[in-house]
Design a protein around this motif. Structure first.
Motif, mmCIF file in Angstrom:
data_model
loop_
_atom_site.group_PDB
_atom_site.id
_atom_site.type_symbol
_atom_site.label_atom_id
_atom_site.label_comp_id
_atom_site.label_asym_id
_atom_site.label_seq_id
_atom_site.Cartn_x
_atom_site.Cartn_y
_atom_site.Cartn_z
ATOM 1 N N GLU A 55 0.839 -1.192 0.000
ATOM 2 C CA GLU A 55 0.000 0.000 0.000
ATOM 3 C C GLU A 55 0.876 1.245 0.000
ATOM 4 O OE1 GLU A 55 -2.897 -0.047 3.099
ATOM 5 O OE2 GLU A 55 -3.745 -1.948 2.456
ATOM 6 N N GLY A 56 0.385 2.265 -0.670
ATOM 7 C CA GLY A 56 1.093 3.524 -0.732
ATOM 8 C C GLY A 56 0.533 4.508 0.275
ATOM 9 N N PRO A 57 0.916 5.765 0.136
ATOM 10 C CA PRO A 57 0.431 6.794 1.066
ATOM 11 C C PRO A 57 -1.063 7.057 0.872
ATOM 12 C CG PRO A 57 1.653 7.791 -0.736
ATOM 13 C CD PRO A 57 1.782 6.304 -0.891
ATOM 14 N N ALA A 85 -10.853 9.084 -1.926
ATOM 15 C CA ALA A 85 -9.621 9.610 -2.514
ATOM 16 C C ALA A 85 -8.396 9.029 -1.806
ATOM 17 C CB ALA A 85 -9.598 11.136 -2.448
ATOM 18 N N ALA A 86 -8.465 8.898 -0.479
ATOM 19 C CA ALA A 86 -7.352 8.315 0.278
ATOM 20 C C ALA A 86 -7.144 6.856 -0.128
ATOM 21 C CB ALA A 86 -7.615 8.427 1.781
ATOM 22 N N ARG A 90 -3.855 5.328 -1.952
ATOM 23 C CA ARG A 90 -3.149 4.238 -1.282
ATOM 24 C C ARG A 90 -2.862 3.082 -2.251
ATOM 25 N NH1 ARG A 90 -5.313 4.421 3.313
ATOM 26 N NH2 ARG A 90 -7.344 3.552 2.772
ATOM 27 N N PHE A 91 -3.804 2.817 -3.158
ATOM 28 C CA PHE A 91 -3.648 1.665 -4.043
ATOM 29 C C PHE A 91 -3.103 1.998 -5.431
ATOM 30 C CE2 PHE A 91 -6.973 0.242 -1.015
ATOM 31 C CZ PHE A 91 -6.206 -0.734 -0.401
ATOM 32 N N THR A 92 -2.916 3.267 -5.755
ATOM 33 C CA THR A 92 -2.425 3.610 -7.092
ATOM 34 C C THR A 92 -1.145 4.435 -7.118
ATOM 35 O OG1 THR A 92 -3.783 5.627 -7.192
ATOM 36 C CG2 THR A 92 -4.764 3.583 -8.067
ATOM 37 N N GLU A 93 -0.854 5.176 -6.049
ATOM 38 C CA GLU A 93 0.263 6.120 -6.127
ATOM 39 C C GLU A 93 1.616 5.442 -6.307
ATOM 40 O OE1 GLU A 93 2.344 9.584 -3.542
ATOM 41 O OE2 GLU A 93 0.165 9.709 -3.733
ATOM 42 N N ASN A 94 1.848 4.315 -5.665
ATOM 43 C CA ASN A 94 3.148 3.644 -5.832
ATOM 44 C C ASN A 94 3.404 3.299 -7.292
ATOM 45 O OD1 ASN A 94 3.737 3.822 -3.119
ATOM 46 N ND2 ASN A 94 3.233 1.686 -2.668
ATOM 47 N N ARG A 97 4.052 6.547 -9.266
ATOM 48 C CA ARG A 97 5.408 7.042 -8.992
ATOM 49 C C ARG A 97 6.450 6.208 -9.742
ATOM 50 N NH1 ARG A 97 6.662 10.585 -4.663
ATOM 51 N NH2 ARG A 97 4.770 11.275 -3.608
ATOM 52 N N SER A 98 6.267 4.903 -9.732
ATOM 53 C CA SER A 98 7.196 4.014 -10.422
ATOM 54 C C SER A 98 7.228 4.319 -11.913
ATOM 55 C CB SER A 98 6.786 2.559 -10.174
ATOM 56 O OG SER A 98 7.629 1.692 -10.866
ATOM 57 N N ARG A 99 6.061 4.511 -12.526
ATOM 58 C CA ARG A 99 6.020 4.810 -13.951
ATOM 59 C C ARG A 99 6.672 6.156 -14.251
ATOM 60 N NH1 ARG A 99 1.249 6.914 -15.723
ATOM 61 N NH2 ARG A 99 2.369 8.735 -16.366
#
Length: 194
Positions: A55-57, A85-86, A90-94, A97-99
């Protein structure tokens, strides 16, 4: 070809860049990677699938440029949508960021392979996949610089573009405009080659 992308067979694109342009693009891509931050690489011996489902932020970034790169999924301020939104973050930001890191790294690696000779430009040749990564990185660079310059829709014909040379923002405005021209040229090239 100077400053404008051209179609390559197979869906790629090419552009001539001089030594200064290469240096500026590389420096901006490195700064973008530093802004985005390091990725969470799996620890040796750790289950690689665990990293995939990490999970991300859940909180939006406080830096306005990062918030522009990683915006909230919902603009509504209701409690229910803030919670949604949180969860979305949490489930998409990582992955996002990687892309974005990978796109910037593609720019750096492709520029590192260029060697302009003297006053001549070097021709950057990109595959279709590299072209898409470049398009993403150019967009991220423009969003970041535009946020730092506080560019708004009203600025499109405004004073920001008529700054005197003595204004300390002038170099970044020039980079913002140049990146926009490169991005537009690459979009047109990819569309005409499709």
């Amino acid at each position: 070809m100077a400053g404008h992308f051209e179609v390559l067979p197979g869906g790629g694109a090419a552009v001539a860049l001089d030594e200064v342009e290469i240096s500026i693009l590389r420096s901006l891509a490195v700064q973008l990677m530093e802004l985005i931050g390091p990725g969470d690489e799996p620890v040796e011996g750790e289950d690689p699938l665990a990293a995939l489902f990490a999970e991300g932020p859940s909180e939006a970034p406080s830096d306005p440029a990062l918030l522009r790169l990683f915006p909230d999924a919902y603009a509504d301020e209701s409690e229910e949508l803030r919670s949604a939104a949180a969860d979305f973050r949490r489930f998409t930001e990582n992955d996002l960021r990687s892309r974005k890191r990978q796109d910037a790294l593609t720019v750096i690696r492709s520029l590192d392979g260029l060697t302009p000779t003297g006053e001549d430009s070097a021709v950057l040749k990109l595959t279709a996949d590299e072209s898409r990564a470049w398009l993403g990185a150019l967009n991220d660079l423009r969003l970041t610089i535009g946020t730092r310059l506080e560019v708004t829709d009203e600025d499109e014909s405004g004073e920001l573009y008529r700054l005197p040379d003595s204004d300390p923002r002038k170099p970044m405005v020039m980079a913002y405009l140049w990146l926009g021209a490169l991005q537009e040229s690459l979009v047109e090239t990819l569309m005409s080659g499709a």
